[in-house]
Scaffold this active site. Structure first.
Site, PDB file in Angstrom:
ATOM      1  N   LYS A  76       0.931  -1.191   0.115  1.00  0.00           N
ATOM      2  CA  LYS A  76       0.081  -0.108  -0.052  1.00  0.00           C
ATOM      3  C   LYS A  76       0.816   1.284   0.052  1.00  0.00           C
ATOM      4  CE  LYS A  76      -3.948   2.080   2.807  1.00  0.00           C
ATOM      5  NZ  LYS A  76      -4.622   2.007   3.851  1.00  0.00           N
ATOM      6  N   SER A 151      -9.734   2.021   2.622  1.00  0.00           N
ATOM      7  CA  SER A 151      -8.809   2.981   2.130  1.00  0.00           C
ATOM      8  C   SER A 151      -7.752   1.957   1.077  1.00  0.00           C
ATOM      9  CB  SER A 151      -8.022   3.899   2.934  1.00  0.00           C
ATOM     10  OG  SER A 151      -7.183   3.289   3.676  1.00  0.00           O
ATOM     11  N   SER A 175      -9.955  -0.439   7.083  1.00  0.00           N
ATOM     12  CA  SER A 175      -9.526  -0.013   5.638  1.00  0.00           C
ATOM     13  C   SER A 175      -8.744  -1.168   4.952  1.00  0.00           C
ATOM     14  CB  SER A 175      -8.449   0.868   5.779  1.00  0.00           C
ATOM     15  OG  SER A 175      -9.095   2.252   5.549  1.00  0.00           O
TER      16      SER A 175
HETATM   17  N1  GLN Z   1     -12.921   4.539   6.217  1.00  0.00           N
HETATM   18  C1  GLN Z   1     -12.624   4.878   7.467  1.00  0.00           C
HETATM   19  C2  GLN Z   1     -12.050   6.440   7.353  1.00  0.00           C
HETATM   20  O1  GLN Z   1     -12.153   6.951   6.312  1.00  0.00           O
HETATM   21  C3  GLN Z   1     -11.173   3.928   7.884  1.00  0.00           C
HETATM   22  C4  GLN Z   1     -10.299   4.385   7.067  1.00  0.00           C
HETATM   23  C5  GLN Z   1      -9.025   3.524   7.648  1.00  0.00           C
HETATM   24  O2  GLN Z   1      -9.256   2.401   8.098  1.00  0.00           O
HETATM   25  N2  GLN Z   1      -7.976   3.814   7.192  1.00  0.00           N
HETATM   26  O3  GLN Z   1     -11.859   6.975   8.234  1.00  0.00           O
END
Ligand code: GLN
Length: 489
Positions: A76, A151, A175
């Site tokens: 990532k 994400s 994410s």
């Molecule tokens: N979708 C969540 C957010 O926008 C989690 C994102 C994540 O786990 N990095 O914060």
């Protein structure tokens, strides 16, 4: 080899000299090229990958193969990689080249994994659909008009499409688990502190945790064993014993009413079939309650945004990243660099987070959210007195079309089932458990702190009895539509 094998099968193929690491890497590169429209990668590193693969072949020839020698992998784009840009999918870091490797990157490289490149994600890991990426969204291999989740959507989509057998991700509020569910792959968020955060660009430091995607729980376990453990460069990384696999036998599995009662009927039917399968495998199901669940999403968005507002203050146009042109003075430099370098969602988080931390609102929002977090954690601790593992949905529905969720709070609600375990710092995994309208559904298994082994074993037990994790999407390199993949090489 067809690009769809597990790490274990690829390792056998490499050690038996059925193909070389260089051939495997070339194969991955050609699949990545053939599936460019999925936009899984922000940066591809063919030269670095081929050099690492050649080194892997020498290691194999010398009989010195490590656990992942020659296995293609993608990171990532939140993990720093020396010499390859680390963008966090932001204009702010679009040209940033870190002078060092993240601990996750160096440990996987030492174990012999071959890094193919850096995967697409939501900007600074803020989002649930990949749509906040400055580089445009990655696409779901099951239906390229749909979101891969976020994400870590690029990593999940790359594994799902068979571009690489495994990839890293990070999970702050879901994410890893949500994109794993949307793309039909297996993804684990370890216990907070299990994996070093050194060199992982910070979003919300009390929640961020690195983890992995792969075809199945066994492969994820193999990755975790390399990634985990104390790191002197991250004082919050654990000194706990490494993940143990003790074949725990029959388990009691808790089903929290707060997660299961109001599910969409079709999702509920797929997920209940999965829990019945666990029961048929000899485990016991038990209804439990996690009473503060409904407060998790609001508490998370206060805490995560507050921490993000502090962490992202370092991007000022002076020391890191994007710098606005011809500033009038230093204030203008700060203001315009941040205004032009960050996207809308990141700015929203910085604004709400700063507000929640400001004098007069700190007690009402930030402190209150911390109290709620404590209650949520306690709910889990009490429940783990009665059950070994908790089973839950990962997402309220299957992958949604790109552009379909526009309202921020509606996007935040996508994380309703993943955020509680994040607030409590617990290990949690998503594994494919069915298809709904031709799209994957994920089952979530949550364990007590540092019991990743239990979660992975239960997942592996389920996967020995089912073949949902073998279902693959139709992608350009395939000719005959969705199919079942065998482990045979
Ligand atoms: N979708 C969540 C957010 O926008 C989690 C994102 C994540 O786990 N990095 O914060």
């Amino acid at each position: 080899m067809n690009g769809d094998e597990s790490i274990a099968a690829l390792r056998r193929g490499l050690l038996d000299r059925r193909y070389s690491a260089v051939e495997l890497t070339e194969h991955s590169l050609s699949r990545i090229a053939a599936n460019e429209t999925l936009n899984c990668f922000i940066t591809i590193d063919p030269d670095g990958a081929l050099a690492a693969a050649a080194a892997a072949d020498s290691r194999i020839a010398r009989g010195e193969a490590g656990p992942l020698t020659g296995i293609p992998l993608a990171h990532k784009d939140v993990f720093c990689t020396r010499g390859i840009r680390t963008t966090c999918a932001s204009r702010m870091l679009a040209n940033f080249i870190a002078p060092y490797d993240a601990t996750v990157v160096s440990r996987l490289a030492q174990a012999g994994a071959v890094c193919l490149g850096k995967t697409n994600m939501d900007e600074f890991a803020m989002g649930s659909s990949n749509e906040t990426s400055w580089f445009g969204p990655a696409r779901n291999p099951w239906d390229s008009g749909r979101a891969p989740g976020g994400s870590s959507g690029g990593s999940a989509a790359a594994v799902s499409a068979g571009l690489v057998p495994c990839a890293t991700g990070t999970d702050t509020g879901g994410s890893i688990r949500q994109p794993a569910a949307f793309c039909g792959v297996t993804g684990l968020k370890p216990t907070y502190g299990r994996v070093s955060r050194y060199g992982m660009v910070a979003f919300a430091s009390s929640l961020d945790q690195g983890g992995a995607f792969a075809r199945d729980a066994e492969d994820v376990a193999a990755l975790l064993q390399v990634m985990e453990g104390h790191d002197p460069l991250d004082s919050t990384s654990t000194t706990a014993e490494p993940t143990a696999f003790d074949g725990s036998g029959s388990m009691t599995i808790g089903l929290p009413g707060e997660y299961w009662d109001d599910l969409d009927a079709d999702m509920g039917a797929v997920l209940e079939a999965a829990t019945r399968e666990l029961e048929a495998a000899g485990h016991t199901l038990k209804t439990v309650s996690l009473p503060h669940t409904a407060a998790a999403v609001p508490a998370y968005y206060v805490i995560a945004s507050a921490e993000a507002s502090a962490n992202l203050s370092r991007y000022d146009g002076v020391r890191f990243g994007y710098r606005a042109e011809s500033p009038d003075n230093i204030d203008d430099l700060y203001r315009r660099s941040r205004a032009e370098g960050f996207g809308a969602e990141v700015k929203r988080r910085i604004l709400t987070g700063t507000y929640a931390l400001s004098i007069g609102y700190y007690d009402a929002y930030y402190l209150q959210a911390q109290r709620v977090r404590r209650l949520i954690r306690q709910d889990f601790l009490d429940t783990f007195d009665q059950v070994d593992v908790i089973a839950a949905p990962v997402t309220p529905g299957v992958a949604f079309p790109l552009g379909a969720v526009t309202e921020p709070v509606a996007m935040y609600r996508q994380d309703v089932f993943t955020i509680p375990a994040s607030l409590a710092g617990l290990p949690a995994m998503s594994l494919p458990c069915g298809l709904l309208e031709g799209l994957p559904v994920g089952l979530q298994l949550i364990g007590p702190h540092f019991e990743e082994g239990r979660v992975l074993e239960l997942g592996a037990h389920y996967q020995r009895r089912t073949d949902w994790h073998r279902q693959r999407p139709h992608i350009p390199l395939d000719t005959d539509g969705p199919r079942e993949v065998s482990d045979a090489v």
